[in-house]
Design a protein around this motif. Structure first.
Motif, short mmCIF file in Angstrom:
data_model
loop_
_atom_site.label_atom_id
_atom_site.label_comp_id
_atom_site.label_asym_id
_atom_site.label_seq_id
_atom_site.Cartn_x
_atom_site.Cartn_y
_atom_site.Cartn_z
N LEU A 160 31.01 -4.71 13.10
CA LEU A 160 30.60 -3.95 14.10
C LEU A 160 29.84 -2.98 13.54
CD1 LEU A 160 33.15 -4.79 16.73
CD2 LEU A 160 31.05 -5.63 16.69
N GLY A 161 28.74 -2.55 14.01
CA GLY A 161 28.09 -1.37 13.46
C GLY A 161 28.20 -0.25 14.26
N PRO A 162 27.93 1.00 14.09
CA PRO A 162 27.99 2.20 15.00
C PRO A 162 27.36 1.92 16.17
CG PRO A 162 27.28 2.82 12.87
CD PRO A 162 27.08 1.37 12.94
N HIS A 163 26.28 1.18 16.31
CA HIS A 163 25.76 0.84 17.63
C HIS A 163 26.45 0.17 18.66
CE1 HIS A 163 22.48 -0.15 20.62
NE2 HIS A 163 23.01 -1.13 20.59
N GLU A 164 27.18 -0.83 18.00
CA GLU A 164 28.22 -1.64 18.82
C GLU A 164 29.32 -1.03 19.29
OE1 GLU A 164 26.89 -3.27 16.03
OE2 GLU A 164 25.45 -4.46 17.31
N ILE A 165 29.93 0.07 18.28
CA ILE A 165 31.02 0.78 18.67
C ILE A 165 30.50 1.89 19.68
CG2 ILE A 165 32.71 2.49 17.78
CD1 ILE A 165 33.14 -0.25 16.63
N GLN A 166 29.35 2.47 19.82
CA GLN A 166 28.78 3.51 20.65
C GLN A 166 28.95 2.69 21.95
OE1 GLN A 166 27.70 6.68 19.82
NE2 GLN A 166 28.29 6.69 22.10
N GLN A 167 28.45 1.69 22.02
CA GLN A 167 28.48 0.50 23.10
C GLN A 167 30.07 0.55 24.04
OE1 GLN A 167 26.55 -2.93 22.05
NE2 GLN A 167 25.67 -2.99 24.09
N LEU A 168 30.92 0.30 23.05
CA LEU A 168 32.32 0.22 23.77
C LEU A 168 32.77 1.58 23.93
CD1 LEU A 168 34.30 -1.88 20.61
CD2 LEU A 168 33.86 -2.51 23.11
N VAL A 169 32.54 2.51 23.20
CA VAL A 169 33.00 3.98 23.54
C VAL A 169 32.38 4.41 24.84
CG1 VAL A 169 32.63 6.18 22.94
CG2 VAL A 169 33.48 4.51 20.92
N ASP A 170 30.90 3.99 25.00
CA ASP A 170 30.36 4.48 26.07
C ASP A 170 30.94 3.79 27.46
OD1 ASP A 170 28.44 5.85 25.15
OD2 ASP A 170 26.83 4.49 24.99
N VAL A 171 31.30 2.56 27.43
CA VAL A 171 31.85 1.78 28.43
C VAL A 171 33.40 2.53 28.80
CG1 VAL A 171 33.36 -0.31 28.59
CG2 VAL A 171 30.90 -0.58 28.13
N LEU A 172 34.21 2.78 27.82
CA LEU A 172 35.42 3.50 27.96
C LEU A 172 35.17 4.75 28.59
CD1 LEU A 172 37.37 2.68 24.67
CD2 LEU A 172 37.63 1.79 26.91
N THR A 173 34.16 5.63 28.37
CA THR A 173 33.76 6.72 28.86
C THR A 173 33.58 6.62 30.45
OG1 THR A 173 32.72 7.55 26.74
CG2 THR A 173 32.57 8.89 28.75
N TYR A 174 32.76 5.49 30.48
CA TYR A 174 32.44 5.11 32.06
C TYR A 174 33.89 4.79 32.90
CZ TYR A 174 27.68 5.31 30.74
OH TYR A 174 26.26 5.66 30.32
N ASP A 175 34.40 4.18 31.99
CA ASP A 175 36.00 3.80 32.87
C ASP A 175 36.67 4.95 33.27
OD1 ASP A 175 35.11 1.15 32.63
OD2 ASP A 175 36.61 0.56 31.19
N GLY A 176 36.32 6.30 32.56
CA GLY A 176 37.13 7.46 32.73
C GLY A 176 38.31 7.55 32.00
N LEU A 177 38.35 6.78 30.81
CA LEU A 177 39.51 6.59 30.15
C LEU A 177 39.36 7.75 28.88
CD1 LEU A 177 40.08 2.94 29.78
CD2 LEU A 177 41.55 4.70 30.72
N ILE A 178 38.28 7.95 28.54
CA ILE A 178 38.08 9.00 27.41
C ILE A 178 36.85 9.93 27.77
CG2 ILE A 178 38.92 7.49 25.61
CD1 ILE A 178 35.99 6.96 24.86
N GLU A 179 36.65 11.09 27.20
CA GLU A 179 35.40 11.84 27.42
C GLU A 179 34.94 12.46 26.07
OE1 GLU A 179 37.28 14.71 29.87
OE2 GLU A 179 38.30 15.96 28.02
N PRO A 180 33.61 12.79 26.22
CA PRO A 180 33.00 12.99 24.89
C PRO A 180 33.24 14.62 24.71
CG PRO A 180 31.24 12.55 26.44
CD PRO A 180 32.48 12.27 27.17
N ILE A 181 33.51 15.14 23.89
CA ILE A 181 33.51 16.53 23.40
C ILE A 181 32.82 17.03 22.16
CG2 ILE A 181 35.94 16.06 22.67
CD1 ILE A 181 35.17 19.36 24.12
#
Ligand code: SF4
Lengths: 418, 668
Positions: free
Chosen positions: A299-320
């Motif tokens: 999984l490249g950074p692109h795929e991980i970014q996708q996962l992280v975005d999804v978790l952000t939309y889920d309200g579980l994490i936030e970018p800082i």
């Protein structure tokens, strides 16, 4: 004259081999050679254009050269001898043409209707050709996620392109939800444990402390530590939890300071402002690949970014962002459960997820007045009105919520005395 | 307040619940027909003028009406005051708030005001005087006689439990000083001659006055128009400020805090005793008529709500710090939502709420709060104090409110970070610290101490240092709970903050209703704008079927909306494609209306169970039973009675919880 012709044929054959070998030296199967390129290879003596044309024609006939119409006129690319043999072994022109079209389509594959259109052939013929090629093992059918319902074909020895397979998230043309969920779990757990501080819960507050300011307004649940089974009774009581907690009309009800209800123990605390080590996408990608959770896909950074975005939309994490470095941290840290990842997983497997009253990741959202009241989740909300077939007067949901049995409804209103 | 059908029904029910059926019916008619005169009302309701006058008097007493006397024909026209009618749902919360933030005796006075409506101070004093006398007489005779506090609406049982708390008023001087506190806190305001004009009427009057006074020749040209508007705004402000005349008078004598300081030599940190000092408070003009100032109450309720948010999103100790900050910051804030015509002057920046300094907060923190709790620890090399201490002098630009939300971490705050990022990343620790210190406010030397604390667990930060950590955390939050607006100065940008929190509240409703997948799709749309179904699947990493089902479900619930985009101007439906989007405003309005309706249902259910228990309730009305229910009634009946009371409580609590939601989305 005959001798000349034989001579000529021999000359062509030699030049053919020489040109073919030279071309293979000069690039991959994908490279296009123009007439000028071929001439400059220096195989054809004295810049004899006519000779070149004949040699190239001979190669094309042998299927070793493929003519391509590029923008700047015709050009050629070479084809391997094995591939060429496949072509020449085909029984008839139609099959050969079909094979050529599939070959042309490359890793994206091609739809059988497109083949028909391109070649302007009768459907039955195309069908026959495809069948022949398939049984020979020259082409194979494939799935394309972009057109899941189309019958597609691809050259048998090619791997379908990313675009066709949908990348690492797809297995056999289907979105692999289980795999994604698994990774979401892992990524969330990693962020949770790396973006908050596992510390001790403070001692229960003294009455003079926090109680005064927040009396009656804090609607924290008396949360059992998460991931722990709750008895069934407690679950059914959830609806009633809201109101009883907040009503303090008589001023005597006790405060529900969040910490008081929870057992003393470990809790995730927010990191101090300016923390510079919130995990970034690269950190997470590194972790995933180091731990090799994913066999045979990286999984490249692109795929991980996708996962992280999804978790952000889920309200579980936030970018800082701290000093321009974008990391991610868990939301509502103090509410997160501190049960170890493996532990929670084990529990979940044991009960088959039935009794655990906790979401897979993170915490349940705070409830509010709307979602707590029976009407908030009532299936007939839109129909309900006074005097209608469904009305507050005969509402079963509310009676359950208030814990009133039906018998009460039927009670005759007689005279009541002391 | 925008009155929908559900909203109107709710107002009528609330009035019915608290002030009885007659006023409620009149109110409903007014809502239906709009502005009406008495003869018109007679026509609409087929009630006698006598009844109507009585009902209108009750409504007026409780500020549920606007009225205006037509100068031409002397006819009075009435209009419903829906805001105040809705406010009835908040009674419990307001009392609770006064109880905890001022004192139990203040709550008692507030309660009297709620029961009797607007009251002349002398009447209030008289009522209390007789009660005080009565109480002392009774106390002499029987020790535990039930209280004789009047019930509002005979049939309903008490809405708020009216038992007199032990801490109630027991001297006239105490009453006066409690009133002074309430006036100072602006929770109570004065009635003046324009109080009962509807906002439109006030505007009309002020415009007319302005014209007569300054623009006899008429308003001419663009410049004249601006000037006119400014003058009108001035006039409106003057009208609004009139309700604070009592407070101003009090302030002329020096504020209570100052007076207390004079009297006791040192400022008392938290004069929270139940028996306020009677000394030093000037007697209030007995002729003034006072009533509850709901706007200011809402500011206090909003503070509490913000506290809850921080407690949930960050932690309780941080939330406590925040509560103190808010209390100080909003002391002079009269209302949650500023009136664009009055409060915001053309061309000027928003009139901010000012700021609070670290020291002020420190002075007001309860000593029992351990600020070392609730924060993670990290060694100093892991902290960028420069990033933590970033100062934003100006509120974020308007455009950013929406774009930023919480999804996107890089709001304006981060852009500034970026500037320093290049040089910072390579810095060594030593350099780092120097820079951190030099850019830090001179204040209390937190920086150094903080580093110590991180290095060894035993060395702890001093209290100001700990406090600062909590404040910085608030400033760093993605919700931007606090803005660090100057060295040791802190403020809150309420407008964008409340916007963010509304979204958060919507989010939790969506998550409760449609689960995480629903939430994911909605927030994705909010972030990206309009998307077709295919892109939704790709970004959300969800299957087609699941996305389709969720989107339809949420469309029905009003969380997402769809738009048809035709491919050509033939507008062939088969060929057009569809874009999903989500309109926060629309969803919020929809949910507010749903909440009204749910509140209506709660009140209707209450009526249903009241009917069920009618016989028992009748019994409790008997004078020989009242107040001694438990002793006199048969167990069977008493059980039914107490069950009913419990359910009643529960339903009211539910209405208040619903109001929490409505307040946030609509009023805060
Ligand atoms: S049927 Fe009951 S729960 Fe449903 S809307 Fe009506 S009152 Fe509410």
């Amino acid at each position: 004259m005959a001798g000349d012709e034989a001579d000529d044929a021999a000359k062509i054959a030699i030049l053919k081999d020489a040109l073919y070998d030279k071309v293979r030296d000069h690039g991959s199967e994908l490279r296009l050679f123009t007439q000028k390129d071929l001439m400059e290879l220096g195989i054809i003596p004295a810049g004899n254009l006519l000779l070149l044309v004949r040699v190239v024609q001979a190669l094309t006939d042998d299927k070793l050269f493929v003519g391509v119409n590029s923008g700047a006129g015709i050009a050629w690319r070479w084809r391997s001898r094995e591939d060429a043999k496949k072509y020449t072994s085909l029984p008839n022109d139609e099959t050969m043409m079909v094979y050529a079209v599939v070959d042309e389509a490359g890793a994206d594959g091609i739809w059988n209707r497109t083949i028909k259109h391109k070649l302007n052939m009768h459907e039955a013929v195309v069908k026959n050709c495809i069948k022949y090629l398939e049984t020979k093992g020259y082409i194979a059918s494939m799935k394309n996620v972009e057109h899941p319902n189309k019958k597609m074909y691809i050259k048998a020895n090619l791997r379908p392109s990313e675009r066709a397979t949908g990348g690492p998230w797809f297995t056999d043309g289907e979105l692999d939800s289980v795999f994604i969920a698994e990774l979401e779990d892992i990524v969330f757990e990693y962020i949770k444990t790396h973006s908050a501080y596992l510390g001790n819960q403070g001692p229960p507050r003294d009455a003079a402390g926090l109680r005064a300011p927040n009396k009656g307004i804090v609607k924290t649940e008396a949360e059992p530590s998460r991931g722990v089974k709750r008895p069934a009774t407690e679950i059914t009581n959830d609806d009633q939890a809201g109101p009883t907690k907040t009503h303090h009309a008589d001023g005597t009800a006790t405060s529900t300071s969040g910490a008081a209800g929870r057992p003393r123990g470990k809790v995730y605390l927010p990191m101090p402002a300016g923390y510079r080590h919130y995990p970034t996408v690269l950190d997470i990608a590194q972790m995933i690949n180091d731990a090799s959770f994913t066999n045979n896909t990286t999984l490249g950074p692109h795929e991980i970014q996708q996962l992280v975005d999804v978790l952000t939309y889920d309200g579980l994490i936030e970018p800082i962002k701290v000093n321009g470095r974008r990391g991610y941290r868990v939301t509502r840290p103090t509410k997160q459960d501190t049960v170890a990842f493996s532990e929670r997983r084990k529990q979940r497997e044991q009960d088959g997820g039935v009794l655990i009253d906790a979401p897979r990741m993170g915490v349940k959202p705070p409830t509010n007045g709307l979602t707590e009241a029976p009407c908030g989740k009532c299936p007939v909300f839109e129909l309900c009105e006074e005097g209608g077939p469904v009305s507050p007067g005969n509402c079963v949901y509310f009676m359950q919520w208030l814990d009133i049995e039906d018998s009460v409804l039927a009670r005759p209103n007689g005279a009541v005395t002391v | 307040m925008l009155v929908t059908q559900n909203g109107a029904e709710l107002c009528a029910l609330l009035i019915d619940e608290i002030y009885g059926e007659l006023p409620s019916r009149i109110f409903a008619v007014l809502l239906n027909r709009g502005r009406s005169s008495l003869p018109q009302l007679v026509q609409y309701t087929s009630m006698s003028p006598r009844q109507l006058r009585h009902g209108l008097a009750v409504l007026n007493q409780h500020s549920l009406l606007y009225f205006d006397v037509n100068s031409d024909n002397g006819m009075t026209v009435y209009e419903p005051n829906t805001d105040n009618a809705y406010n009835l749902a908040r009674i419990g919360k307001v009392l609770e708030m006064v109880d905890t933030s001022l004192s139990p005796s203040a709550k008692d006075v507030m309660q009297s005001l709620l029961l009797s409506g607007q009251t002349r101070i002398s009447d209030l004093v008289a009522a209390y005087q007789s009660k005080i006398d009565h109480a002392s007489n009774v106390a002499k005779l029987v020790k535990d006689e039930g209280d004789d506090w009047p019930e509002l609406n005979g049939t309903n049982g008490d809405v708020q439990v009216v038992k007199m708390p032990d801490t109630s008023i027991n001297s006239a001087g105490q009453l006066n000083s409690v009133l002074c506190r309430l006036v100072e806190a602006e929770l109570v305001e004065v009635i003046h001659k324009k109080t009962f004009l509807s906002p439109q009427d006030i505007l009309r009057d002020v415009e007319k006055e302005t014209l007569d006074k300054y623009f006899l020749a008429g308003v001419k040209g663009g410049k004249g128009k601006i000037e006119f508007q400014e003058k009108v705004a001035d006039g409106l402000r003057k009208v609004r400020d009139e309700s604070k005349s009592l407070k101003r008078k009090l302030e002329q004598n020096g504020t209570a805090a100052k007076r207390r300081k004079l009297f006791s030599g040192v400022g008392m940190s938290n004069g929270n005793g139940t028996h306020e000092e009677e000394s030093g408070d000037p007697g209030l003009d007995p002729k003034q008529v006072i009533r509850i100032n709901w706007e200011k109450c809402l500011v206090e309720l909003r503070n509490r709500r913000l506290y809850q948010f921080v407690a949930d999103m960050i932690g309780e100790n941080t939330a406590y710090v925040y509560a103190v900050l808010l209390k100080l910051l909003t002391k002079r804030l009269a209302r949650c939502r500023l009136d664009p015509t009055i409060d915001i002057k053309e061309g000027e920046e928003d009139i901010g709420v000012g700021f609070v300094t670290t020291d002020e907060i420190l002075d007001n923190l309860k000593t029992g709060i351990d600020l070392s709790l609730g924060l993670g620890k990290a060694t100093k090399d892991k902290i960028s104090s420069k990033a933590a201490e970033v100062i934003h002098e100006h509120p974020p630009k308007k455009k950013l409110f929406i774009a930023e939300a919480e999804v996107d971490g890089d709001a304006s705050a981060d852009e500034e970070d970026e500037e320093g990022s290049g040089s910072e990343s390579g810095e060594s620790d030593a350099e780092y610290e120097v820079r951190g210190r030099s850019s830090a406010p001179v204040g209390n030397g937190t920086k150094v101490k903080f580093a110590d604390a991180a290095a060894g667990k035993e060395q702890r930060l001093d209290r100001p240092g700990q406090l600062r950590q909590h404040l910085l955390l608030l400033a760093e939050s993605t919700q931007h709970f606090v803005r660090h607006c100057g060295p040791d100065e802190w403020t809150v940008d309420f407008v964008p903050l409340m916007h963010t929190l509304c979204e958060a509240e919507l989010d939790s409703v969506i998550e409760q209703r449609s689960g995480k997948p629903g939430l994911r799709l909605v927030r994705l749309l909010r972030d990206k704008g309009k998307l077709d179904e295919k892109s939704l699947q790709n970004v959300a990493l969800m299957r087609k079927a699941e996305v389709q089902q969720k989107m339809l479900e949420m469309q029905t619930a009003g969380f997402v909306h769809i738009q048809e985009v035709p491919r050509d101007n033939k507008a062939d439906v088969k060929k057009s494609f569809f874009l999903w989007f989500c309109d926060i405003e629309k969803s919020a309005t929809h949910l507010v209306d749903t909440s009204y309706r749910t509140m209506v249902r709660c009140l209707q259910i209450l009526e249903v169970i009241r009917q069920q228990e009618k016989d028992v309730l009748m019994l409790t009305k008997r004078t020989d039973v009242k107040g001694r229910e438990k002793d006199v009634m048969r167990k069977e009946y008493y059980d039914r009675y107490s069950r009913f009371r419990e359910n009643e409580k529960k339903l009211f609590a539910q209405v208040m919880r619903l109001d929490d939601f409505v307040s946030l989305l609509r009023d805060f």
